[in-house]
Design a protein around this motif. Structure first.
Motif, PDB file in Angstrom:
ATOM      1  N   PRO A  91     -23.261  -0.250  80.380  1.00 28.69           N
ATOM      2  CA  PRO A  91     -23.934   0.272  79.179  1.00 28.69           C
ATOM      3  C   PRO A  91     -24.903  -0.711  78.545  1.00 28.69           C
ATOM      4  O   PRO A  91     -25.856  -0.299  77.882  1.00 28.69           O
ATOM      5  CB  PRO A  91     -22.777   0.614  78.239  1.00 28.69           C
ATOM      6  N   TRP A  92     -24.667  -2.022  78.732  1.00 32.31           N
ATOM      7  CA  TRP A  92     -25.549  -3.002  78.098  1.00 32.31           C
ATOM      8  C   TRP A  92     -26.824  -3.251  78.903  1.00 32.31           C
ATOM      9  O   TRP A  92     -27.709  -3.956  78.446  1.00 32.31           O
ATOM     10  CB  TRP A  92     -24.801  -4.315  77.886  1.00 32.31           C
ATOM     11  N   SER A  93     -26.917  -2.681  80.105  1.00 30.87           N
ATOM     12  CA  SER A  93     -28.155  -2.804  80.876  1.00 30.87           C
ATOM     13  C   SER A  93     -29.273  -2.050  80.173  1.00 30.87           C
ATOM     14  O   SER A  93     -29.070  -0.945  79.667  1.00 30.87           O
ATOM     15  CB  SER A  93     -27.968  -2.251  82.292  1.00 30.87           C
ATOM     16  N   SER A  94     -30.466  -2.624  80.164  1.00 30.31           N
ATOM     17  CA  SER A  94     -31.575  -1.996  79.436  1.00 30.31           C
ATOM     18  C   SER A  94     -32.864  -1.914  80.240  1.00 30.31           C
ATOM     19  O   SER A  94     -33.867  -1.400  79.743  1.00 30.31           O
ATOM     20  CB  SER A  94     -31.848  -2.767  78.131  1.00 30.31           C
ATOM     21  N   SER A 100      -9.507   9.635  73.134  1.00 29.15           N
ATOM     22  CA  SER A 100      -9.067   9.758  74.528  1.00 29.15           C
ATOM     23  C   SER A 100     -10.256   9.869  75.467  1.00 29.15           C
ATOM     24  O   SER A 100     -10.277   9.247  76.546  1.00 29.15           O
ATOM     25  CB  SER A 100      -8.162  10.982  74.683  1.00 29.15           C
ATOM     26  N   ALA A 101     -11.254  10.663  75.087  1.00 32.34           N
ATOM     27  CA  ALA A 101     -12.450  10.818  75.922  1.00 32.34           C
ATOM     28  C   ALA A 101     -13.226   9.506  76.014  1.00 32.34           C
ATOM     29  O   ALA A 101     -13.784   9.179  77.068  1.00 32.34           O
ATOM     30  CB  ALA A 101     -13.340  11.921  75.361  1.00 32.34           C
ATOM     31  N   ALA A 102     -13.235   8.741  74.923  1.00 34.89           N
ATOM     32  CA  ALA A 102     -13.911   7.443  74.942  1.00 34.89           C
ATOM     33  C   ALA A 102     -13.210   6.482  75.906  1.00 34.89           C
ATOM     34  O   ALA A 102     -13.867   5.723  76.634  1.00 34.89           O
ATOM     35  CB  ALA A 102     -13.959   6.850  73.541  1.00 34.89           C
ATOM     36  N   LEU A 103     -11.887   6.520  75.923  1.00 32.46           N
ATOM     37  CA  LEU A 103     -11.134   5.658  76.831  1.00 32.46           C
ATOM     38  C   LEU A 103     -11.463   5.964  78.294  1.00 32.46           C
ATOM     39  O   LEU A 103     -11.423   5.079  79.150  1.00 32.46           O
ATOM     40  CB  LEU A 103      -9.628   5.831  76.609  1.00 32.46           C
ATOM     41  N   ASN A 133     -14.840   3.140  76.966  1.00 37.78           N
ATOM     42  CA  ASN A 133     -14.575   2.911  75.532  1.00 37.78           C
ATOM     43  C   ASN A 133     -15.835   3.037  74.672  1.00 37.78           C
ATOM     44  O   ASN A 133     -15.876   2.528  73.546  1.00 37.78           O
ATOM     45  CB  ASN A 133     -13.938   1.531  75.296  1.00 37.78           C
ATOM     46  N   LEU A 134     -16.822   3.734  75.182  1.00 36.63           N
ATOM     47  CA  LEU A 134     -18.094   3.852  74.463  1.00 36.63           C
ATOM     48  C   LEU A 134     -18.078   5.034  73.504  1.00 36.63           C
ATOM     49  O   LEU A 134     -17.643   6.135  73.857  1.00 36.63           O
ATOM     50  CB  LEU A 134     -19.246   4.032  75.453  1.00 36.63           C
ATOM     51  N   ILE A 135     -18.577   4.790  72.301  1.00 38.43           N
ATOM     52  CA  ILE A 135     -18.687   5.835  71.288  1.00 38.43           C
ATOM     53  C   ILE A 135     -20.048   5.745  70.618  1.00 38.43           C
ATOM     54  O   ILE A 135     -20.550   4.658  70.330  1.00 38.43           O
ATOM     55  CB  ILE A 135     -17.554   5.712  70.250  1.00 38.43           C
ATOM     56  N   THR A 136     -20.666   6.907  70.414  1.00 36.56           N
ATOM     57  CA  THR A 136     -21.919   6.986  69.663  1.00 36.56           C
ATOM     58  C   THR A 136     -21.617   7.373  68.228  1.00 36.56           C
ATOM     59  O   THR A 136     -20.870   8.328  67.984  1.00 36.56           O
ATOM     60  CB  THR A 136     -22.877   8.024  70.275  1.00 36.56           C
ATOM     61  N   ILE A 137     -22.211   6.642  67.306  1.00 35.67           N
ATOM     62  CA  ILE A 137     -22.038   6.920  65.884  1.00 35.67           C
ATOM     63  C   ILE A 137     -23.383   7.327  65.300  1.00 35.67           C
ATOM     64  O   ILE A 137     -24.360   6.569  65.352  1.00 35.67           O
ATOM     65  CB  ILE A 137     -21.510   5.678  65.133  1.00 35.67           C
ATOM     66  N   GLY A 138     -23.447   8.535  64.774  1.00 38.13           N
ATOM     67  CA  GLY A 138     -24.608   8.970  64.026  1.00 38.13           C
ATOM     68  C   GLY A 138     -24.272   8.844  62.545  1.00 38.13           C
ATOM     69  O   GLY A 138     -23.275   9.385  62.084  1.00 38.13           O
ATOM     70  N   PHE A 139     -25.081   8.107  61.818  1.00 39.71           N
ATOM     71  CA  PHE A 139     -24.780   7.877  60.411  1.00 39.71           C
ATOM     72  C   PHE A 139     -25.930   8.316  59.516  1.00 39.71           C
ATOM     73  O   PHE A 139     -27.029   8.619  59.994  1.00 39.71           O
ATOM     74  CB  PHE A 139     -24.437   6.402  60.165  1.00 39.71           C
ATOM     75  N   GLY A 140     -25.685   8.358  58.221  1.00 43.14           N
ATOM     76  CA  GLY A 140     -26.709   8.780  57.276  1.00 43.14           C
ATOM     77  C   GLY A 140     -26.097   9.215  55.963  1.00 43.14           C
ATOM     78  O   GLY A 140     -24.877   9.356  55.835  1.00 43.14           O
ATOM     79  N   VAL A 191     -19.210  11.272  65.268  1.00 44.60           N
ATOM     80  CA  VAL A 191     -18.589  10.250  66.117  1.00 44.60           C
ATOM     81  C   VAL A 191     -18.270  10.938  67.436  1.00 44.60           C
ATOM     82  O   VAL A 191     -17.495  11.890  67.471  1.00 44.60           O
ATOM     83  CB  VAL A 191     -17.295   9.683  65.488  1.00 44.60           C
ATOM     84  N   GLU A 192     -18.879  10.459  68.536  1.00 45.20           N
ATOM     85  CA  GLU A 192     -18.732  11.133  69.823  1.00 45.20           C
ATOM     86  C   GLU A 192     -18.488  10.141  70.953  1.00 45.20           C
ATOM     87  O   GLU A 192     -19.043   9.035  70.934  1.00 45.20           O
ATOM     88  CB  GLU A 192     -20.004  11.929  70.166  1.00 45.20           C
ATOM     89  N   PRO A 193     -17.700  10.517  71.946  1.00 39.70           N
ATOM     90  CA  PRO A 193     -17.613   9.679  73.156  1.00 39.70           C
ATOM     91  C   PRO A 193     -18.978   9.637  73.824  1.00 39.70           C
ATOM     92  O   PRO A 193     -19.637  10.664  73.960  1.00 39.70           O
ATOM     93  CB  PRO A 193     -16.571  10.399  74.018  1.00 39.70           C
ATOM     94  N   ALA A 194     -19.409   8.439  74.231  1.00 37.93           N
ATOM     95  CA  ALA A 194     -20.777   8.279  74.723  1.00 37.93           C
ATOM     96  C   ALA A 194     -20.916   8.326  76.232  1.00 37.93           C
ATOM     97  O   ALA A 194     -22.033   8.412  76.744  1.00 37.93           O
ATOM     98  CB  ALA A 194     -21.354   6.953  74.211  1.00 37.93           C
ATOM     99  N   ASP A 195     -19.798   8.292  76.959  1.00 41.88           N
ATOM    100  CA  ASP A 195     -19.907   8.272  78.416  1.00 41.88           C
ATOM    101  C   ASP A 195     -18.798   9.082  79.075  1.00 41.88           C
ATOM    102  O   ASP A 195     -18.350   8.761  80.167  1.00 41.88           O
ATOM    103  CB  ASP A 195     -19.872   6.823  78.915  1.00 41.88           C
ATOM    104  N   TYR A 196     -18.361  10.141  78.383  1.00 39.09           N
ATOM    105  CA  TYR A 196     -17.322  10.982  78.983  1.00 39.09           C
ATOM    106  C   TYR A 196     -17.973  11.981  79.931  1.00 39.09           C
ATOM    107  O   TYR A 196     -18.895  12.706  79.552  1.00 39.09           O
ATOM    108  CB  TYR A 196     -16.532  11.741  77.921  1.00 39.09           C
TER     109      TYR A 196
END
Length: 504
Positions: free
Chosen positions: A264-267, A70-73, A77-84, A153-158
């Motif tokens: 978000p795609w701007s760099s 819901s927060a990502a929406l 719709n951005l989500i950050t994924i930390g993996f390992g 797994v976290e919302p990236a722009d809430y």
């Protein structure tokens, strides 16, 4: 650290179920019928506020998949994924199969989203095991959290605070709150002492015996990294005149990692120049030259300085600000010349990518100081803010002048605080004089912001006196030279540091 937050009204109570991660990749993914609809912003914020108001730290990992989705929406719709392979597997250089893990997770996202990988991947970090993706379905979030490759797994722009949380007036008030602002102030003559060659020493420095410590060390040979809003192009003492007066043979470098865009795609970053004023004040407090221009001097006036424009303002809310801070930490972590990192910004709850950046810099031997928090009386209930509460960070806050410890009017305290700095006068309430945004101007700044930058400067004095020491040796010496050592005070940590004692 300035937070002009307004405490949210508890509109509705939410009952949420925190989904536990199943290690099996093949477990069937299904959405609880009671949680199939997205939560509203009010519902999400009510839950966050309930947790913060009970003096607990807020972590997305403890929330339901419904709430994360819901927060990502609500945030593109951005989500950050930390993996390992484990919770501590954040460094790509130490994770031989990081690319394979990333590809496997992208395939999983592609499967549940029904899209090609190129349409879901926004960015992949070069140094950390994390990536930003676009996710629209709750099933995808659930599937990711069930994977044994996931750290978070976290919302990236809430944006918890939203556009109405901080008024333009409050955002621009640096004299009273250490926020953004370009204003200057006429300094009260009682708030400084003039020393050779014509520099003004702030009253607060004498509370910590910093002028006496200069007879032993001035920070020469040590590089401080300041992560903030950048450095003013209009203040030559933090530019072409960085070696003015008794400050000689040192360097200043300026970088920018903040992308000023809603996309978000701007760099493309907008450069290293401070467009807020806060970063200039912090850089000046830590290392402004011992000048001949009648302006305030910094603590480590012969230290080298590297500044990063990592955010628009001190409140790290939003995709590009959090990315900018993460990139600044990895950049300073990868710089072998940097010994100390100072950040007088933060947020009221944990951000996975910033946490990874802090850990990355810490794993490379950097001594990291972070602001414990500065805000109005409406939000001091939050306690010590992120990332200052992390074990890899040294948390600093401000206190009032005098032997009886009282926190400054806008400063946060708590058991995560490590050090304090006197930054508010007992009579009149004036804060600390600093070199301002424009040439030949001074201003007052306060809060845990200037306390943090001051502490970073003291650390540079200690390290310059003992250049072969490790981070832990420097930190231990600072603790031993503080008011409450060896037993921490529950609100003020080790208390005020005696800089003279620390360099002896």
């Amino acid at each position: 650290m300035t937070f002009k937050l307004f405490r949210l009204v508890l509109v509705t109570a939410i009952v949420f179920t925190s989904c536990s991660r199943d290690e099996s990749e093949n477990q069937t993914v299904s959405v609880n019928p009671l949680q199939k609809d997205p939560l509203t912003t009010t519902q999400i914020n009510t839950t966050i506020n309930q947790i913060l108001s009970s003096n607990k730290q807020f972590h997305w990992s403890e929330m339901s998949s419904q709430m994360i989705w819901s927060a990502a929406l609500q945030g593109q719709n951005l989500i950050t994924i930390g993996f390992g392979n484990s919770e501590t597997d954040f460094d790509r250089s130490k994770s031989s199969n990081n690319q394979k893990m990333q590809e496997e997770l992208l395939q999983l996202i592609s499967k549940y989203e029904g899209k090609e990988i190129k349409d879901v991947l926004v960015s992949s970090d070069a140094y950390l095991n994390l990536m930003d993706v676009v996710i629209t379905k709750q099933e995808t979030v659930i599937a990711l959290r069930q994977s044994n490759l996931i750290r978070y797994v976290e919302p990236a722009d809430y944006r918890f605070l939203g556009d109405k949380a901080i008024s333009p007036v409050e955002r621009s008030s640096s004299s009273t709150s250490s926020g953004c602002g370009f204003e200057a102030s006429t300094l009260n003559t009682a708030d400084f002492t003039t020393v050779t060659p014509n520099a003004r020493v702030p009253w607060a420095f004498y509370q910590h015996n910093i002028p006496s410590a200069w007879n032993v060390s001035t920070g020469r040979g040590i590089t401080i990294g300041v992560i903030d809003t950048g450095t003013s192009p209009n203040q030559t003492l933090l530019g072409s005149s960085f070696n003015n007066g008794l400050s000689t043979g040192r360097t200043i470098q300026k970088f920018g990692t903040f992308v000023d865009s809603i996309w978000p795609w701007s760099s493309t970053t907008d450069g290293p120049s401070d467009l807020c004023g806060h970063g200039t004040s912090m850089a000046a407090a830590a290392a402004a030259p011992r000048n001949d221009k009648g302006l305030p001097v910094g603590v480590a006036y012969n230290a080298n300085l590297i500044t990063y424009r990592a955010a628009e303002n001190v409140l790290l809310e939003g995709y590009h600000e959090q990315n900018g801070v993460k990139d600044a930490f990895t950049g300073l972590g990868n710089n072998p010349n940097v010994k100390i990192i100072s950040m007088s910004m933060g947020y009221i709850f944990s951000v996975g990518k910033i946490s990874d950046g802090v850990k990355y810099a810490h794993s490379r031997g950097k001594l990291i100081f972070c602001a414990g928090g500065t805000s109005t009386t409406f939000t001091t209930f939050v306690g010590v803010i992120f990332p200052a509460w992390m074990p890899e960070a040294v948390a600093v806050t401000g206190v009032k002048e005098g032997t009886t410890y009282q926190k400054c009017d806008v400063c946060h305290t708590g058991d995560k605080i490590d050090f304090t700095i006197a930054m508010q006068r007992a009579t009149g309430g004036n804060t600390v004089p600093v070199t301002s945004y424009y040439d030949n101007q001074s201003d007052y700044v306060g809060g845990s912001s200037v306390a943090t930058a001051t502490t970073a400067g003291i650390a540079a004095l200690v390290w310059a006196k003992n250049p072969t020491w490790t981070r832990d040796q420097v930190l231990t010496k600072m603790k031993q030279s503080s008011r409450y050592y060896p037993t921490k005070n529950p609100d003020f940590g080790h208390g005020n540091i005696d800089a003279l004692k620390a360099v002896q």
